[in-house]
Structures are given as C-alpha cells and as structure tokens.
Design a protein around this motif. Structure first.
Motif, PDB file in Angstrom:
ATOM      1  N   SER A  11      31.163  -2.273 -85.789  1.00  0.00           N
ATOM      2  CA  SER A  11      31.391  -2.113 -84.352  1.00  0.00           C
ATOM      3  C   SER A  11      31.076  -3.416 -83.629  1.00  0.00           C
ATOM      4  CB  SER A  11      30.521  -0.980 -83.787  1.00  0.00           C
ATOM      5  OG  SER A  11      29.145  -1.228 -84.037  1.00  0.00           O
TER       6      SER A  11
ATOM      7  N   LEU B 112      33.729  -1.676 -79.108  1.00  0.00           N
ATOM      8  CA  LEU B 112      34.937  -1.515 -79.911  1.00  0.00           C
ATOM      9  C   LEU B 112      34.533  -0.877 -81.220  1.00  0.00           C
ATOM     10  CD1 LEU B 112      35.767  -3.889 -77.918  1.00  0.00           C
ATOM     11  CD2 LEU B 112      37.376  -4.557 -79.701  1.00  0.00           C
TER      12      LEU B 112
ATOM     13  N   GLY C 159      38.525  -1.818 -85.000  1.00  0.00           N
ATOM     14  CA  GLY C 159      39.259  -2.145 -83.781  1.00  0.00           C
ATOM     15  C   GLY C 159      39.682  -0.910 -83.014  1.00  0.00           C
TER      16      GLY C 159
ATOM     17  N   GLU D  50      40.827   0.714 -78.867  1.00  0.00           N
ATOM     18  CA  GLU D  50      40.613   0.581 -77.428  1.00  0.00           C
ATOM     19  C   GLU D  50      39.124   0.499 -77.124  1.00  0.00           C
ATOM     20  OE1 GLU D  50      41.750   0.510 -73.307  1.00  0.00           O
ATOM     21  OE2 GLU D  50      42.912   0.271 -75.155  1.00  0.00           O
ATOM     22  N   PRO D  51      38.684  -0.482 -76.327  1.00  0.00           N
ATOM     23  CA  PRO D  51      37.270  -0.550 -75.957  1.00  0.00           C
ATOM     24  C   PRO D  51      36.863   0.644 -75.098  1.00  0.00           C
ATOM     25  CG  PRO D  51      38.408  -2.610 -75.450  1.00  0.00           C
ATOM     26  CD  PRO D  51      39.458  -1.593 -75.758  1.00  0.00           C
TER      27      PRO D  51
ATOM     28  N   ALA E 203      41.224  -7.360 -78.014  1.00  0.00           N
ATOM     29  CA  ALA E 203      41.240  -6.478 -76.848  1.00  0.00           C
ATOM     30  C   ALA E 203      41.500  -7.306 -75.607  1.00  0.00           C
ATOM     31  CB  ALA E 203      39.910  -5.735 -76.712  1.00  0.00           C
TER      32      ALA E 203
END
Length: 320
Positions: free
Chosen positions: A119, A150, A154, A156-157, A98
C-alpha cells in the motif's frame, strides 16, 4: 524538548538546478532529488564537493517534490502538477499511478511512503492553492490538506484523512502500525493509526515544533524519524490564523503575489516512535536556507531546499 545543538555545515554541492526539494539516500549512499525543471537527479560522492557527480535519471514533465525508493529499485515521485508517479531508474520511464481522487485532479501531491504490504500513502498539501502559491495556503490556513491511500497493486486513491493544515512529510513507525504526518501550517506532527480499533484516526504526535515541518525521512524502519524545518515560528502568522476566514483570504491574496525571501534559519529534528526528540539541530544564520528535506548517509546529513541551487552536507550528530 532537549536543548538544541549546532547544525554544523561541512560544505555545499552545486547541482546545476534550483530547488532540490526532497533528498533521499539509496542503499549505496547516493542521494536522489527532484528539481524545479522536472528532472530527477542522482548525486554521488557528496563527501567531496570537488569530485561529486550529478546524473540525470528521468524527467517528469512537471515539478517533482517528495520521493520514495521502492524495494524493486523504482522511485515513487509526488509531482505537484502531474500527481503520483512511478519512475524506473534504469531507463527513466515515467508512469502515472494516480492523477485524480474521486474525479478531482490530484494536484499539489507532496509526499509518499510505501509499506511492506504494497500500500502507498500520499499527502496532498492543499486543494485550494498550487505549489507556486504555497505561502498563500499557509497564510489562509485553509485546512484542505489530505492523506490518501492507494491499495496494494494500485487503483483509485481513497481519502484517509482530510482537513489537514498543509499536509507534508510522511513516515511509518517501525512496526507500520501508524504514520507520522507533518502539518506545516500547524507546526506539528500527527500520528495516523493504521491498525487496531482506532485505525484511520489521528492524534498529536509532536506539537509546537521549533519550526515549520516539511519533508520527513527515515532509513528503513530502524533509524530515527528525521524532520526538516523549512522556517522558524512566525508569531504574526499564528495570530493571523485566529482571525475570521475573510481576513485570512484577503491576506492570502496579497501573499500569493508578494516577493519571498527565506530567513537564515536552519533546523532539523530527529524523533523516535514515541515522539521524543532525539536530536534538535539548528543554525541561526545559515547560508543554506529554507531546508525542506534531510537524509542521513555516509556519516553525514544531506539537506535539500526548495530555494537553493544545490545541497548542503553537514556533520551528523552522535548517537544519544
């Protein structure tokens, strides 16, 4: 809080690089760290400074800060310039997980922890000041720190918490129902709940700490939560934080360019999941300064520092 006991140094191990900001121990007792020039190092045999070995595992191309070992042997690296990275320790491959949040570059990524569901939670110390101006953020008291999440696999945060005062170390509770997050600028630890009806909310975990908390480390889910104290309380700074924003911004501009030299203060804490202090170790006139991380391995404590050119090995306290 219990009366502090002495932080007893055993020896110092030079590593040929400056700023081993975070230290984490692997299952074999070796210590991993990231240094100022972007390298990830593995330190072995720290019990004897004459035979200790330093191995280069990877180069991030940025400035690695917080580290987190993953179950598969890879390493999560919070890079203050490049974002959240995943490093394969067998061949040194670096992959970006990210580097942005809602279109904004992910800068000053500070610490990360991976939970059993896959996570990953990441702290961002400041959205206003870069790492090289960390003192300016503490002075301005920007409250622009964040806790990100996250999802497993994986993606987008997402922003879980914001408005934090220089968010830093992060560690899970034994049952992973909450995270403990260090707010360096507020000299406190907060509890961020991950489960139950109050999930996503935060509350105090340990207030008015005897120093500024930095990285947090925990061995698995069974040991205490170790907290490095990077500096002592600074009463004038606490007073400055009560002044209007314009005054703090002016002071921050000066702090960004002022020379910095750490004091001889050294301290670490260990807490349980109730926020009770298990160990408080301190040294008033330490030759090893600005302790930004601590981990326990081989019956001793290993200390990292944003300032020093090596790590310190200290006596581990006896269990209470």
């Amino acid at each position: 809080m219990d009366r502090p006991t002495a932080l007893v140094p055993r020896h110092y191990v030079a590593i040929g690089a400056r700023g081993p900001e975070d230290v984490v121990a692997d299952a074999r007792g070796r210590v991993l760290t990231g240094v100022e020039d972007g390298r990830i190092l593995r330190l072995d045999g720290l019990a004897d400074p004459d035979t200790a070995r330093v191995e280069v595992l990877a180069e991030t191309g940025g400035r690695p800060l917080g580290l987190e070992l993953l179950p598969d042997g890879d390493l999560l690296v919070c890079d203050a310039e490049r974002g959240l990275l995943r490093v394969a320790l067998d061949d040194g491959t670096v992959r970006v997980l990210a580097d942005s949040v809602a279109g904004e570059p992910l800068r000053f990524c500070s610490n990360a922890v991976a939970l059993s569901d896959g996570s990953v939670y990441v702290t961002v110390s400041s959205r206003r000041h870069p790492l090289r101006h960390w003192m300016a953020d503490l002075v301005e008291h920007t409250a622009t720190g964040r806790l990100l999440r996250l999802p497993p696999g994986g993606g987008e945060p997402e922003v879980l918490l914001e408005g934090l005062q220089f968010a830093n170390g992060v560690a899970p509770s034994a049952d992973e129902s909450f995270l403990v997050v260090a707010e360096t600028g507020a000299r406190r630890l907060i509890r961020c709940r991950l489960t139950g009806p109050r999930a996503g909310t935060a509350e105090p975990f340990a207030d008015d700490l005897p120093g500024m908390p930095d990285n947090i480390w925990r061995a698995g889910r069974t040991g205490p939560i170790w907290v490095a104290l990077a500096g002592p309380p600074v009463p004038p700074l606490d007073l400055l934080h009560r002044t209007p924003p314009a005054v703090r911004r002016t002071a921050a501009r000066a702090a960004a360019h002022a020379p910095f030299r750490p004091t001889g203060f050294a301290g670490v804490l260990a807490l349980d999941d109730d926020g009770t202090t298990v160990h408080h170790l301190t040294r008033r006139h330490s030759g090893f300064r600005m302790i930004t991380s601590v981990c326990a391995t081989g019956g001793h404590l290993v200390l990292g520092s944003l300032w020093e050119r090596g790590v310190a090995v200290c006596e581990a306290p006896t269990a209470k």
